[in-house]
Design a protein around this motif. Structure first.
Motif, PDB file in Angstrom:
ATOM      1  N   ILE A  35      -2.671  -3.154  -2.440  1.00 27.84           N
ATOM      2  CA  ILE A  35      -1.636  -2.877  -1.442  1.00 27.84           C
ATOM      3  C   ILE A  35      -1.957  -1.606  -0.664  1.00 27.84           C
ATOM      4  N   TYR A  85       2.271 -11.367   0.094  1.00 30.81           N
ATOM      5  CA  TYR A  85       2.638 -10.908   1.434  1.00 30.81           C
ATOM      6  C   TYR A  85       1.570 -10.019   2.071  1.00 30.81           C
ATOM      7  N   PHE A  86       0.492  -9.720   1.341  1.00 33.51           N
ATOM      8  CA  PHE A  86      -0.528  -8.791   1.838  1.00 33.51           C
ATOM      9  C   PHE A  86      -1.864  -9.467   2.107  1.00 33.51           C
ATOM     10  N   SER A  92      -0.853  -7.623   7.677  1.00 33.64           N
ATOM     11  CA  SER A  92       0.154  -8.198   6.785  1.00 33.64           C
ATOM     12  C   SER A  92       1.561  -7.799   7.223  1.00 33.64           C
ATOM     13  N   TYR A  95       3.197  -4.304   6.234  1.00 39.39           N
ATOM     14  CA  TYR A  95       2.678  -3.156   6.988  1.00 39.39           C
ATOM     15  C   TYR A  95       3.294  -3.099   8.384  1.00 39.39           C
TER      16      TYR A  95
END
Length: 382
Positions: A35, A85-86, A92, A95
């Motif tokens: 992340i 989600y990344f 992404s 972010y």
């Protein structure tokens, strides 16, 4: 012939995983490092639910004063963890949300590797009572605990909720089960790969789900966990690399041949998906499919209780709902039916696309074509 091979391949593949791999996957990836690859700092909070499950709640640490009106919670889908989600790196969604001034929080359901703890129950016992949960428990305990914690931590009155796939289903279930909590705690709702139910899935997927359920019921006394251990995951990835046609085009993409995701683009996703979950989560989906409505889980499928669909008519949350003609898990018909049920349709923004189920999280075009309109919706005060 392709249809037949798809069914045979999918059934045999799942059957082999259930029977030949017996130890749960204990390899925890360094999610924090992944992340933070692009300069974003994160932290983890351990949240204990009312029934004793200890959840991992992730938070992107803001580098700006927190705006209490711009707090957002992202809920993953079936057997998924927050890292889903990344997948688009710097592009992404979390972010982008942070760059637009949002305080970003990401949940992880009980049973998944980041949230595999309990105050007294042992998750290492594969047939133990730790695994006696279903989707109903996600909404009764997990999401309520996470949202309540976020509100208290940020001092916000309401939180924006983003749900992907089953994450969108869980929000609908939560609304029907506990509308007072939702209306007092949620500002706006964003649904990605919207799944009101699975009554309109292709026959090939229905057959595959049926075969999976059949296999799991045979082994239920030994294990209540739906999972892939390291050996099984390696086998899946090797099968994907060797001959992705049937695995990729049907089994993983949800039966759609229009997906923009490449086989290469799926490889990292497959390193952690599917994550561990209870077999009762799958059993409840079977109840939902058979009844063509969202229902509470009951081992006796003939005596299920429906969620209160009358609540949907009085929907009060401003919402951004995806609808696609090519998503085999998210029926265009069912999403439209959900929309038509709501009396105050001015609250609903329908986002039409030709995206398949994984496209929203795994193809770069989603940044311009979907994420930016999503953020614009959240920014719109009206």
């Amino acid at each position: 012939m392709n249809y037949l091979l798809t069914i045979l391949f999918g059934s045999a593949f799942v059957f082999s995983l259930v029977y030949f791999f017996s130890s749960i996957n204990k390899t925890l990836k360094n999610y924090k490092e992944y992340i933070e690859n692009f300069g974003h700092k994160s932290e983890q909070f351990k949240i204990t639910t009312e029934d004793g499950y200890i959840l991992s709640l992730w938070h992107l640490i803001p580098d700006f004063p927190v705006n209490k009106e711009k707090v957002v919670f992202l809920q993953p889908g079936f057997a998924a963890i927050g890292v889903c989600y990344f997948e688009l790196g710097e592009k992404s969604l979390p972010y982008l949300l942070q760059e637009e001034g949002y305080d970003v929080w990401i949940g992880n359901n009980r049973g998944t590797p980041p949230s595999q703890s309990h105050v007294s129950k042992n998750p290492n016992k594969l047939n133990g009572d730790y695994w006696d949960f279903s989707m109903d428990d996600y909404i009764r305990y997990d999401i309520v605990s996470e949202i309540s914690y976020i509100k208290n931590y940020t001092k916000s009155n309401k939180v924006n909720f983003i749900g992907y796939s089953e994450g969108s289903t869980l929000f609908l279930m939560l609304y029907m089960d506990n509308p007072k909590f939702v209306e007092s705690s949620i500002n706006k709702f964003v649904s990605i790969g919207t799944v009101p139910n699975l009554s309109d899935i292709p026959n090939s997927l229905y057959k595959l789900i049926d075969d999976v359920i059949f296999s799991l019921k045979i082994t239920e006394k030994v294990s209540k966990v739906f999972y892939l251990n390291d050996k099984a995951r390696t086998a899946l990835i090797k099968a994907m690399e060797k001959d992705p046609t049937y695995v990729y085009n049907y089994f993983l993409k949800g039966g759609s041949i229009t997906s923009r995701v490449t086989a290469k683009g799926l490889l990292h996703f497959l390193s952690y998906y599917p994550a561990d979950t209870s077999i009762y989560n799958l059993y409840q989906w079977k109840n939902i499919i058979d009844n063509k409505k969202l229902v509470y889980y009951n081992p006796n499928s003939d005596k299920v209780k429906e969620y209160d669909y009358n609540v949907i008519k009085k929907w009060k949350i401003k919402s951004f709902i995806t609808r696609s003609t090519t998503d085999s898990f998210s029926s265009y018909y069912e999403v439209t039916k959900f929309y038509e049920t709501i009396e105050n349709k001015s609250l609903i923004t329908i986002f039409d696309s030709d995206y398949s189920h994984l496209d929203y999280g795994l193809v770069e075009s989603a940044y311009e074509e979907f994420y930016i309109p999503l953020v614009q919706f959240l920014e719109n005060e009206h």
